[in-house]
Design an enzyme around this catalytic site. Structure first.
Site, short mmCIF file in Angstrom:
data_model
loop_
_atom_site.label_atom_id
_atom_site.label_comp_id
_atom_site.label_asym_id
_atom_site.label_seq_id
_atom_site.Cartn_x
_atom_site.Cartn_y
_atom_site.Cartn_z
N ASP A 284 -5.93 -4.19 -2.73
CA ASP A 284 -6.04 -2.75 -2.95
C ASP A 284 -4.72 -2.16 -3.41
OD1 ASP A 284 -4.94 -3.21 -0.37
OD2 ASP A 284 -5.54 -1.21 0.30
N GLU B 289 0.84 -1.21 0.00
CA GLU B 289 0.00 0.00 0.00
C GLU B 289 0.87 1.25 0.00
OE1 GLU B 289 -1.33 2.18 3.72
OE2 GLU B 289 -2.99 0.79 3.37
#
Length: 393
Positions: free
Chosen positions: A136, A72
């Site tokens: 993500d 991330e």
């Protein structure tokens, strides 16, 4: 320490004067050895690179005992480097990610989903702490590369981004009976005994739209539609949860995390605020999240945690929350709360050297301030539209 009511009064006074800031303390990590000089001085970005990114391109969360790095963080930093037109930093971040999280299998001909967590092990050595990937972050990496290929006119970036998107589609997309396409948080560990765990903050609409434009036959637009279904079903009081679960043909409370909305969920509001107003899902997405605006209106600050089923809230959200909410308030046309967010976020510019923001404060703050300051936006197809200024010669 000042009481919460006193802090609210102080901030209200500062708003009327057009000055002031709030901050959170942190221990800075090892500094980077290089920061690209630019005539456009995005000070908050430069401080992030100096204080949170190592010289070889590792984003460090210094608040954790393991001094951890996540995919991330790498993906977010690559996005900011693209917004800043800082290709040297982009390449350092990509190179570190390839070598340390993907076992050097991150090119168009050999793509592996990168491990999501790296840091100091209990025995003192350094390396991967969890080999599972985080969907993500993978989406953002694919997006960064596709857009870097377009904006910097470099086909190799685009080819790698498209190959990574195909890998995500094959390993991190599932079919929920009765609904259809949905994103798994990672390839392993999220489906058990008829329950599929999902994370609403893992599906930014602009990212999905761009992947859909790059790969029209992929699952991305269907995933976007189903992500709105997820938000509507799990935010009955207008607050998104961190986690949710699909079982027996419907979305419900996650069996492990419950109905809490906090540090993951705050990004749902951020992605809603960043979505182009012309996107057909933009207005319904914002409408489903009205509880947060109402709460800030009544208290002057975002709650740290919310029981999404009842709307019962507690605590005060940190600086990262204001970063996430700045675009959300802007998209809603809420100038007062957008200004309040910007006031809190002024610490990112380094005005309080003794109070350094944490990793999460910085990255969500860069999304928020970068957007409301006009450094970037997304078009209806999810393309990044940066406001580049010429680099210093």
């Amino acid at each position: 320490m000042a009481t919460r009511s006193a802090m609210v009064q102080t901030i209200a006074l500062a708003l009327s004067l057009g000055q002031g800031h709030a901050a959170h303390a942190a221990n800075p990590p090892e500094p980077a050895s290089h920061v690209a000089a630019q005539c456009d001085d995005w000070r908050a970005y430069r401080l992030f690179i100096e204080r949170d990114v190592s010289g070889d391109g590792r984003v460090i969360d210094a608040s954790t005992p393991a001094q951890q790095t996540t995919t991330e963080g790498q993906a977010y930093a690559m996005f900011f480097a693209l917004v800043a037109n800082d290709r040297a930093t982009f390449d350092r971040l990509l190179g570190w990610t390839r070598a340390n999280l993907a076992s050097n299998r991150l090119d168009a001909t050999a793509v592996a989903l990168p491990a999501w967590l790296w840091g100091r092990r209990p025995d003192g050595s350094w390396g991967v702490l969890d080999p599972n990937s985080a969907a993500d972050a993978d989406l953002w990496l694919a997006y960064d590369l596709i857009e870097a290929g377009r904006l910097w006119r470099e086909p190799e970036y685009r080819q790698l981004g498209e190959a990574l998107a195909q890998r995500i589609a094959s390993e991190e997309i599932t079919d929920l009976p009765g609904l259809g396409t949905m994103l798994l948080p990672g390839p392993h560990g999220f489906v058990k005994d008829g329950v599929t765990r999902v994370n609403p903050s893992y599906m930014p609409l602009p990212v999905l739209r761009r992947l859909a434009h790059a790969a029209p036959k992929g699952p991305w637009n269907t995933l976007a539609n189903n992500s709105l279904t997820l938000i509507k079903a799990t935010a009955p009081q207008g607050f998104a949860p961190d986690w949710a679960a699909w079982q027996q043909g419907r979305f419900g409370v996650d069996p492990q995390k419950g109905d809490t909305g906090s540090y993951d969920a705050i990004r749902v509001y951020l992605w809603a605020g960043l979505t182009a107003s012309g996107d057909p899902l933009a207005k319904p997405w914002l409408a489903a999240l009205g509880g947060m605006r109402a709460r800030v209106d009544s208290t002057g600050f975002p709650p740290e945690k919310v029981a999404t089923a009842t709307g019962t809230a507690g605590g005060e959200g940190p600086l990262s929350y204001w970063g996430a909410l700045a675009p959300y308030f802007s998209a809603l046309g809420d100038k007062r709360n957008a200004s309040l967010a910007r006031l809190h976020l002024s610490v990112l510019d380094g005005d309080a050297p003794d109070k350094q923001p944490l990793y999460y404060d910085r990255v969500l703050g860069l999304f928020g301030t970068g957007f409301i300051d006009g450094r970037f936006h997304f078009d209806v197809d999810g393309r990044l539209v940066p406001n580049w200024r010429p680099a210093c010669g």
